[in-house]
Design an enzyme around this catalytic site. Structure first.
Site, PDB file in Angstrom:
ATOM      1  N   GLY A 200      37.967  56.192  13.025  1.00 30.08           N
ATOM      2  CA  GLY A 200      38.433  55.838  14.367  1.00 30.08           C
ATOM      3  C   GLY A 200      39.634  56.647  14.815  1.00 30.08           C
TER       4      GLY A 200
ATOM      5  N   GLY B 156      39.713  59.878  15.355  1.00 30.40           N
ATOM      6  CA  GLY B 156      39.339  60.961  16.271  1.00 30.40           C
ATOM      7  C   GLY B 156      38.877  62.233  15.571  1.00 30.40           C
ATOM      8  CE  LYS B 157      37.589  61.085   9.691  1.00 31.37           C
ATOM      9  NZ  LYS B 157      38.004  59.766  10.171  1.00 31.37           N
ATOM     10  CB  SER B 158      33.358  62.516  14.827  1.00 31.60           C
ATOM     11  OG  SER B 158      33.241  62.066  13.501  1.00 31.60           O
ATOM     12  CE1 TYR B 159      36.281  62.957  22.965  1.00 32.71           C
ATOM     13  CE2 TYR B 159      38.275  64.129  22.292  1.00 32.71           C
ATOM     14  CZ  TYR B 159      37.403  63.704  23.287  1.00 32.71           C
ATOM     15  OH  TYR B 159      37.651  64.029  24.594  1.00 32.71           O
TER      16      TYR B 159
ATOM     17  CG  ASP C 287      33.868  64.615  10.999  1.00 35.11           C
ATOM     18  OD1 ASP C 287      34.892  63.997  10.647  1.00 35.11           O
ATOM     19  OD2 ASP C 287      33.127  64.220  11.916  1.00 35.11           O
TER      20      ASP C 287
ATOM     21  N   GLY D 248      36.243  58.902   6.279  1.00 35.69           N
ATOM     22  CA  GLY D 248      37.458  58.162   6.653  1.00 35.69           C
ATOM     23  C   GLY D 248      38.381  57.977   5.450  1.00 35.69           C
TER      24      GLY D 248
HETATM   25  P1  ADP Z   1      36.515  59.234  13.502  1.00 33.31           P
HETATM   26  O1  ADP Z   1      35.484  60.309  13.462  1.00 33.31           O
HETATM   27  O2  ADP Z   1      37.839  59.663  12.967  1.00 33.31           O
HETATM   28  O3  ADP Z   1      36.036  57.964  12.857  1.00 33.31           O
HETATM   29  P2  ADP Z   1      36.001  59.274  16.335  1.00 33.31           P
HETATM   30  O4  ADP Z   1      36.097  60.713  16.570  1.00 33.31           O
HETATM   31  O5  ADP Z   1      34.643  58.675  16.274  1.00 33.31           O
HETATM   32  O6  ADP Z   1      36.807  58.842  15.029  1.00 33.31           O
HETATM   33  O7  ADP Z   1      36.881  58.556  17.459  1.00 33.31           O
HETATM   34  C1  ADP Z   1      36.907  57.151  17.644  1.00 33.31           C
HETATM   35  C2  ADP Z   1      36.845  56.864  19.146  1.00 33.31           C
HETATM   36  O8  ADP Z   1      37.989  57.391  19.800  1.00 33.31           O
HETATM   37  C3  ADP Z   1      35.640  57.497  19.817  1.00 33.31           C
HETATM   38  O9  ADP Z   1      35.143  56.588  20.766  1.00 33.31           O
HETATM   39  C4  ADP Z   1      36.200  58.732  20.503  1.00 33.31           C
HETATM   40  O10 ADP Z   1      35.487  59.049  21.670  1.00 33.31           O
HETATM   41  C5  ADP Z   1      37.614  58.284  20.832  1.00 33.31           C
HETATM   42  N1  ADP Z   1      38.548  59.431  20.763  1.00 33.31           N
HETATM   43  C6  ADP Z   1      39.028  59.986  19.659  1.00 33.31           C
HETATM   44  N2  ADP Z   1      39.867  61.008  19.928  1.00 33.31           N
HETATM   45  C7  ADP Z   1      39.907  61.084  21.262  1.00 33.31           C
HETATM   46  C8  ADP Z   1      40.602  61.935  22.197  1.00 33.31           C
HETATM   47  N3  ADP Z   1      41.408  62.911  21.781  1.00 33.31           N
HETATM   48  N4  ADP Z   1      40.403  61.715  23.521  1.00 33.31           N
HETATM   49  C9  ADP Z   1      39.580  60.737  23.950  1.00 33.31           C
HETATM   50  N5  ADP Z   1      38.910  59.902  23.137  1.00 33.31           N
HETATM   51  C10 ADP Z   1      39.058  60.061  21.809  1.00 33.31           C
HETATM   52 MG    MG Z   2      33.573  60.256  12.534  1.00 30.70          MG
END
Ligand code: ADP
Ligand code: MG
Length: 350
Positions: free
Chosen positions: A119, A121-124, A279, A282
Site C-alpha cells: 500500500g 505505492g511500489k506498484s504505482y 517491484d 511488501g
Molecule cells: P504497493 O504496490 O506498495 O502495495 P500500490 O502501488 O498498489 O502499493 O499503491 C496503493 C494505492 O495507493 C493504490 O491505489 C495506488 O493507486 C495509490 N497510490 C500509490 N502511490 C500513489 C501516488 N504517488 N499517487 C497517487 N496514488 C498513489
Molecule cells: Mg504492489
C-alpha cells in the site's frame, strides 16, 4: 555481432575510467504518496512527515513526539499536487529511470528496486495504473509508471541510433513467490493450478540463470506494452487463484539490450546490458506467529529475501571500506540479480 562480455570478463577489464562513466553507482530515493481514506480520517497523523527539499531530508514524527530524520539522494513529494515540489510519475522516471537508459546504452547493467510496505505505492511507481504511452503527447500520461516509460524511451533512443548501429531488445517477466520462480509470460500460459516453478542453474561463465524462462524479442514499445499487460493480468489472476496477495511476491521485468556498431573499417563491436526492474514484496512483518501455515511460509520467505537484499546492498555499499563477502546466494532474488548488481562490485575493485 561480437559476443557480449561475461561477468568475469567485465571484471577483468574493469578500469577506473569505465566505472567513472556511470554517474551514480547507487542512488536511494523515497516517495511520499497521497494519504488514503483511512489515513485522511485520522487528523493526528497529518503532520507526521515533513520534507526539506534543500537538504534532501525527510523528517518523521514518531511515537512520543520523537523526531527521526533521514537523508536520501532524492525525495519525491507526491502527496498533494498543490505543493510546489509535487513530483508526478514523469518526474520520478526522469530522475531514476532515464539515467539507467543512458547507462544501458553504454553497456552497463542496472537494477531498480521498489521497497516498502503493502500500500505504500511500489506498484504505482513501477508499473503505474496503465501502460498507454502511444505517442509523444500521451507520454505525459500521469498514470504510467517507471517500467512502461523506460521501455518507451528505450525504443525512442533506438530509433535515434546512427544507421551504422543496430539494437535488439529482449524482455522477460517473472515473479518470485516463496523462493520459487514463475514465468509470467510463458506461452501458452500454463493453467494456474498447474504452473510449475522454474529452476535456477549456474552457467560457469554467465552465472545464475532461470532455466526455460521465455525471452521475448521485441521490436517496438507496443509489443512490450502487450506483454506487460499479459504478465500483469496473469500475475493478478494467479494471486487470486492461490489465495495469495500479489504483494506477497517479488515481480521482475528483465530487459536485455544489445547494441552492435559497425565502424568505418567494417569491424563490428557489441555491447550488451541487462536491466532489472523489481517491484518487491511488501516489507511489513507478516505473521511470525500466524496460525495459517501458508501465510507463515510466505512471511519467512519474504523476510529472508528482503533481509538478504539489504545485506547485499549494504555489503556492496561498504565494500570500498574493505568489506568482504557479499551473500548473493542467500536468496533467489539476489542470486539471480547478481549480474545486474555487478557494476557496484566492480567499483570495489578499483
Ligand atoms: P504497493 O504496490 O506498495 O502495495 P500500490 O502501488 O498498489 O502499493 O499503491 C496503493 C494505492 O495507493 C493504490 O491505489 C495506488 O493507486 C495509490 N497510490 C500509490 N502511490 C500513489 C501516488 N504517488 N499517487 C497517487 N496514488 C498513489
Ligand atoms: Mg504492489
Amino acid at each position: 555481432m561480437a559476443p557480449p562480455d561475461t561477468p568475469e570478463n567485465i571484471k577483468r577489464r574493469a578500469s577506473k575510467e569505465k566505472i567513472n562513466e556511470i554517474d551514480n553507482l547507487l542512488t536511494v530515493a523515497v516517495r511520499v504518496r497521497p494519504m488514503n481514506n483511512r489515513e485522511l480520517s485520522c487528523s493526528s497523523i497529518y503532520d507526521t512527515i515533513a520534507v526539506n527539499q534543500d537538504k534532501n531530508e525527510l523528517t518523521v514524527k514518531g511515537c512520543l513526539g520523537l523526531i527521526h530524520s533521514f537523508q536520501y539522494d532524492h525525495i519525491f513529494y507526491s502527496a498533494s499536487p498543490e505543493n510546489c515540489n509535487f513530483a508526478n510519475q514523469k518526474d520520478v522516471f526522469f530522475t531514476l529511470g532515464k539515467p539507467m537508459i543512458d547507462n544501458a546504452f553504454k553497456g552497463y547493467n542496472a537494477c531498480l528496486f521498489a521497497y516498502g510496505q503493502t500500500g505504500s505505492g511500489k506498484s504505482y511507481s513501477m508499473m503505474g495504473e496503465n501502460c498507454n504511452i502511444d505517442d509523444e503527447s500521451a507520454n505525459s500520461d500521469l498514470q504510467a509508471g517507471i517500467i512502461p516509460r523506460f521501455c518507451y524511451d528505450l525504443f525512442k533512443r533506438i530509433l535515434q541510433l546512427p544507421h551504422t548501429s543496430c539494437a535488439t531488445v529482449e524482455i522477460s517477466y517473472f515473479e518470485i513467490y516463496n523462493e520459487k520462480i514463475y514465468d509470467l509470460l510463458a506461452a501458452p500460459a500454463p493453467a494456474l493450478d498447474r504452473r510449475t516453478p522454474l529452476k535456477v542453474r549456474e552457467h560457469p561463465a554467465w552465472g545464475p540463470y532461470v532455466v526455460n524462462l521465455t525471452p521475448h524479442a521485441v521490436k517496438s514499445y507496443t509489443e512490450i506494452k502487450d506483454l506487460l499487460y499479459i504478465g500483469n493480468k496473469y500475475r493478478a489472476t494467479a494471486a487470486t487463484v492461490i489465495n495469495e496477495k500479489s504483494s506477497r511476491s517479488h515481480s521482475i521485468v528483465s530487459i536485455e539490450l544489445s547494441v552492435c556498431e559497425i565502424d568505418s573499417d567494417g569491424d563490428d563491436s557489441g555491447r550488451r546490458s541487462k536491466i532489472s526492474l523489481v517491484d518487491l514484496a511488501g516489507s511489513e512483518r507478516v505473521g511470525n506467529n500466524s496460525s495459517n501455515e501458508d501465510r507463515h511460509r510466505e512471511g519467512v520467505s519474504i523476510n529472508q529475501s528482503l533481509l538478504t537484499l539489504g545485506k547485499v546492498i549494504s555489503s556492496l555499499a561498504d565494500c570500498k571500506k574493505g568489506g568482504g563477502f557479499i551473500p548473493y546466494r542467500e536468496s533467489i532474488l539476489t542470486w539471480l540479480l547478481r549480474v545486474s548488481l555487478i557494476q557496484l562490485e566492480l567499483s570495489c575493485l578499483i
